[in-house]
Design an enzyme around this catalytic site. Structure first.
Site, mmCIF file in Angstrom:
data_model
loop_
_atom_site.group_PDB
_atom_site.id
_atom_site.type_symbol
_atom_site.label_atom_id
_atom_site.label_comp_id
_atom_site.label_asym_id
_atom_site.label_seq_id
_atom_site.Cartn_x
_atom_site.Cartn_y
_atom_site.Cartn_z
ATOM 1 N N LYS A 23 -44.724 24.110 -6.633
ATOM 2 C CA LYS A 23 -43.827 23.238 -7.407
ATOM 3 C C LYS A 23 -44.598 22.063 -8.000
ATOM 4 C CE LYS A 23 -41.248 20.044 -5.113
ATOM 5 N NZ LYS A 23 -41.499 18.713 -5.675
ATOM 6 N N ASN A 24 -45.484 21.477 -7.181
ATOM 7 C CA ASN A 24 -46.132 20.243 -7.615
ATOM 8 C C ASN A 24 -47.332 20.468 -8.539
ATOM 9 O OD1 ASN A 24 -44.160 18.967 -6.246
ATOM 10 N ND2 ASN A 24 -45.418 18.341 -4.496
ATOM 11 N N ARG B 43 -38.692 13.006 -11.361
ATOM 12 C CA ARG B 43 -39.651 11.997 -11.825
ATOM 13 C C ARG B 43 -40.596 12.565 -12.884
ATOM 14 N NH1 ARG B 43 -41.248 7.376 -8.471
ATOM 15 N NH2 ARG B 43 -43.366 7.727 -9.146
ATOM 16 N N CYS C 278 -31.894 1.969 -10.092
ATOM 17 C CA CYS C 278 -32.982 1.397 -9.291
ATOM 18 C C CYS C 278 -34.197 2.318 -9.206
ATOM 19 C CB CYS C 278 -32.452 1.079 -7.892
ATOM 20 S SG CYS C 278 -31.483 2.401 -7.197
ATOM 21 N N ASP D 190 -45.706 15.704 2.949
ATOM 22 C CA ASP D 190 -44.664 16.737 2.824
ATOM 23 C C ASP D 190 -44.664 17.722 3.991
ATOM 24 O OD1 ASP D 190 -43.785 15.952 0.102
ATOM 25 O OD2 ASP D 190 -45.844 16.452 -0.359
ATOM 26 N N VAL E 190 -47.926 7.409 3.526
ATOM 27 C CA VAL E 190 -47.796 7.631 2.076
ATOM 28 C C VAL E 190 -46.481 7.059 1.545
ATOM 29 C CG1 VAL E 190 -47.774 9.366 0.242
ATOM 30 C CG2 VAL E 190 -49.244 9.681 2.236
HETATM 31 N N1 EPU Z 1 -46.485 4.603 -6.060
HETATM 32 C C1 EPU Z 1 -46.275 3.348 -6.556
HETATM 33 N N2 EPU Z 1 -46.280 3.174 -7.913
HETATM 34 C C2 EPU Z 1 -46.459 4.202 -8.775
HETATM 35 C C3 EPU Z 1 -46.670 5.491 -8.261
HETATM 36 C C4 EPU Z 1 -46.679 5.668 -6.887
HETATM 37 O O1 EPU Z 1 -46.116 2.386 -5.814
HETATM 38 O O2 EPU Z 1 -46.445 3.988 -9.994
HETATM 39 C C5 EPU Z 1 -46.516 4.809 -4.590
HETATM 40 C C6 EPU Z 1 -45.325 5.647 -4.114
HETATM 41 O O3 EPU Z 1 -44.183 4.841 -3.957
HETATM 42 C C7 EPU Z 1 -45.851 6.232 -2.810
HETATM 43 C C8 EPU Z 1 -47.339 6.440 -3.127
HETATM 44 O O4 EPU Z 1 -47.644 5.608 -4.248
HETATM 45 O O5 EPU Z 1 -45.742 5.292 -1.784
HETATM 46 C C9 EPU Z 1 -47.737 7.855 -3.425
HETATM 47 O O6 EPU Z 1 -46.930 8.363 -4.485
HETATM 48 P P1 EPU Z 1 -47.483 9.469 -5.485
HETATM 49 O O7 EPU Z 1 -47.497 8.884 -6.864
HETATM 50 O O8 EPU Z 1 -48.740 10.031 -4.952
HETATM 51 O O9 EPU Z 1 -46.350 10.555 -5.386
HETATM 52 P P2 EPU Z 1 -45.682 11.381 -6.566
HETATM 53 O O10 EPU Z 1 -46.687 11.764 -7.585
HETATM 54 O O11 EPU Z 1 -44.457 10.685 -7.020
HETATM 55 C C10 EPU Z 1 -46.141 13.736 -5.546
HETATM 56 C C11 EPU Z 1 -45.294 14.882 -5.100
HETATM 57 C C12 EPU Z 1 -44.620 14.550 -3.792
HETATM 58 C C13 EPU Z 1 -45.693 14.234 -2.753
HETATM 59 C C14 EPU Z 1 -46.574 13.095 -3.258
HETATM 60 C C15 EPU Z 1 -47.719 12.800 -2.324
HETATM 61 C C16 EPU Z 1 -44.596 15.864 -7.165
HETATM 62 C C17 EPU Z 1 -43.488 16.155 -8.115
HETATM 63 N N3 EPU Z 1 -44.287 15.156 -6.106
HETATM 64 O O12 EPU Z 1 -45.240 12.655 -5.752
HETATM 65 O O13 EPU Z 1 -43.941 15.710 -3.378
HETATM 66 O O14 EPU Z 1 -45.079 13.862 -1.560
HETATM 67 O O15 EPU Z 1 -47.121 13.434 -4.547
HETATM 68 O O16 EPU Z 1 -48.532 13.919 -2.176
HETATM 69 O O17 EPU Z 1 -45.724 16.298 -7.357
HETATM 70 C C18 EPU Z 1 -42.152 16.949 -2.537
HETATM 71 O O18 EPU Z 1 -42.691 17.945 -3.030
HETATM 72 O O19 EPU Z 1 -41.163 17.018 -1.775
HETATM 73 C C19 EPU Z 1 -42.682 15.635 -2.860
HETATM 74 C C20 EPU Z 1 -42.024 14.512 -2.622
#
Ligand code: EPU
Length: 455
Positions: free
Chosen positions: A40-41, A114, A138, A328, A350
């Site tokens: 998915k990711n 997102r 929010c 995850d 995380v």
């Molecule tokens: N963060 C910020 N500001 C930002 C971006 C991120 O503060 O602009 C913080 C987040 O709040 C979090 C941390 O940075 O505390 C890590 O977030 P990250 O950006 O790495 O996560 P993401 O890209 O939003 C993806 C996966 C998640 C997975 C995380 C970590 C997708 C669609 N989602 O999220 O997957 O947990 O990376 O590996 O790729 C899931 O599949 O259930 C899922 C939540």
């Protein structure tokens, strides 16, 4: 908030996200074979990458999950023609007629995803502007996407906040930048990759995320004509190119789904062969699985995960960015840890708030306490900030059947596992959320001999 939730629910329903429930007769070990397909990711980002090409892309191994339908809908409202290919799981993405979409159309497809934020770079290159809808009050605004917006600004983009979302333009084009992320965010790294490949000049990204899904996205971009090198110490260099072509690519397997079924095998005392799983991208998970006492055998076409037939052992886990133990993975594994003899500790570094799902497990008889302190290892950025981000699990505790509600994708799967492990009849409501990331999971449950009905 209520009306916002309702909007997200309505959007979810439009892409097939339903609020069904499942009634499970628990206590039956899961046994059998299932297959996992593309992650998915990765798949959702690979679909967005197709927007950067001048010709069609062919993405293979795409799972039938609602997050893919959300992104497909978003691409279609931007004029990308999306069709199925010859093999199951093939998607052909034709970006030759990309257009500016209406805000209402974007919003209608986005739901609570997102992914729209990742459309920024490709749309700026293709159309000179991008609109990102406010997906839930929010949820948007500088905080959760601040790294993304800061990076886009460094490329030369101008971000205007509107009541309905964010408008991004690039009046002077996009130029390579020197960017250091405050944290190795997966999404922000992808944002930089998708923007820098066609920006003028060289981009240096420091403190980048290096998850296998990101490496797979880089492989796709290289197939499209990008010049990207991954350097030591989380540095990625991208030399901008003028144009990119479409790609043909088979998506990396879904290691989160594989780890979820492995945890289900352990928690139910079962034996599950996960076809398509590969050792190289699961080594950190396999180490912990082994420490808990779980058994696994690696085969060319997948991994067999099974219960050892004796007591499980407690572990100390700290979630982290790759190559650490993925956030995850912790939610499904926590259910198995309720069956281990002794105290396990999970320190979540995380996300600040990923233990809400444990309330339902406690309601089923688990002994889990959550703490604001950083337990079990090094201090993390949440330690001083009052977040309940460490969990202590004391086992073994038999789980009792209950009526539970799915809180989120991985938390939902952990509830499903708990219901499968508990003796008696449990009801899990809102399982449409699980369809977001687990392809045909009820068919897989049937293949593994689970006793359930879905209404
Ligand atoms: N963060 C910020 N500001 C930002 C971006 C991120 O503060 O602009 C913080 C987040 O709040 C979090 C941390 O940075 O505390 C890590 O977030 P990250 O950006 O790495 O996560 P993401 O890209 O939003 C993806 C996966 C998640 C997975 C995380 C970590 C997708 C669609 N989602 O999220 O997957 O947990 O990376 O590996 O790729 C899931 O599949 O259930 C899922 C939540």
């Amino acid at each position: 908030m209520n009306s916002l939730v309702t909007d997200a629910q309505k959007a979810g329903e439009r892409v097939g996200l339903t609020f069904d429930r499942i009634t499970i007769e628990g206590g039956v070990p899961l046994r059998g074979r299932i297959e996992v397909r593309g992650a998915k990711n990765l798949v959702t980002k690979a679909m967005v990458a197709s927007l950067l090409g001048e010709t069609s892309s062919l993405l293979r191994g795409v799972p039938d999950i609602s997050d893919v339908r959300v992104v497909r809908g978003l691409l279609e409202v931007h004029g990308v023609k999306v069709t199925e290919g010859t093999e199951p799981g093939d998607l052909i993405l034709d970006p030759s007629n990309v257009v500016t979409a209406h805000m209402a159309d974007i919003d209608a497809h986005a739901g609570s995803s997102r992914i729209p934020i990742l459309f920024c770079g490709p749309l700026l290159h293709q159309l000179g502007e991008a609109f990102i809808p406010d997906l839930g009050g929010c949820r948007i605004g500088d905080r959760p996407i601040d790294f993304h917006l800061d990076a886009l600004r460094q490329f030369g983009a101008v971000v205007d906040k509107l009541p309905s979302g964010i408008r991004i333009t690039a009046p002077n084009g996009l130029h390579g930048a020197n960017i250091e992320l405050p944290y190795p965010s997966v999404g922000a790294t992808e944002q930089v990759l998708l923007t820098a490949t066609r920006a003028e000049g060289i981009t240096e990204l420091r403190n980048a995320a290096i998850e296998p899904e990101i490496m797979d996205l880089i492989a796709i971009l290289q197939k499209m004509g990008a010049i990207i090198s991954v350097e030591p110490n989380r540095v990625i260099l991208i030399e901008g190119v003028e144009k990119l072509e479409g790609y043909t690519h088979r998506a990396i397997f879904d290691r989160n789904e594989a780890a979820s079924w492995a945890s289900a095998a352990l928690a139910t005392g079962g034996d599950v062969f996960v076809g398509g799983a590969k050792q190289e991208h699961m080594m950190t998970f396999l180490n912990i699985f082994r420490k808990v006492g779980g058994k696994f055998d690696i085969y060319e076409d997948g991994i067999r995960f099974y219960h050892p037939g004796c007591a499980l052992k407690p572990v100390v886990i700290e979630t982290d960015v790759h190559p650490g133990f993925m956030t995850d993975w912790q939610q499904p594994l926590v259910v198995a840890l309720t069956q281990a003899t002794g105290l396990s500790i999970v320190h979540e570094t995380v996300y600040e708030n990923r233990f809400g799902f444990t309330d339902a497990l406690v309601g089923m008889g688990a002994n889990i306490q959550v703490y604001k302190e950083c337990l079990g290892g090094r201090p993390c950025r949440f330690g001083q900030r009052n977040f309940l981000h460490s969990a202590v699990i004391s086992g073994p505790t038999p789980l009792e059947a209950a009526e539970i509600e799915v809180p989120d994708l991985r938390g939902g799967f952990s509830h499903l596992i708990a219901a499968l492990a508990a003796k008696g009849t449990s009801t899990v409501r809102g399982i449409g959320l699980i369809d977001r990331g687990y392809e045909h999971f009820t068919d897989k449950l049937t293949a593994l001999g689970a006793e359930f009905s879905r209404d």
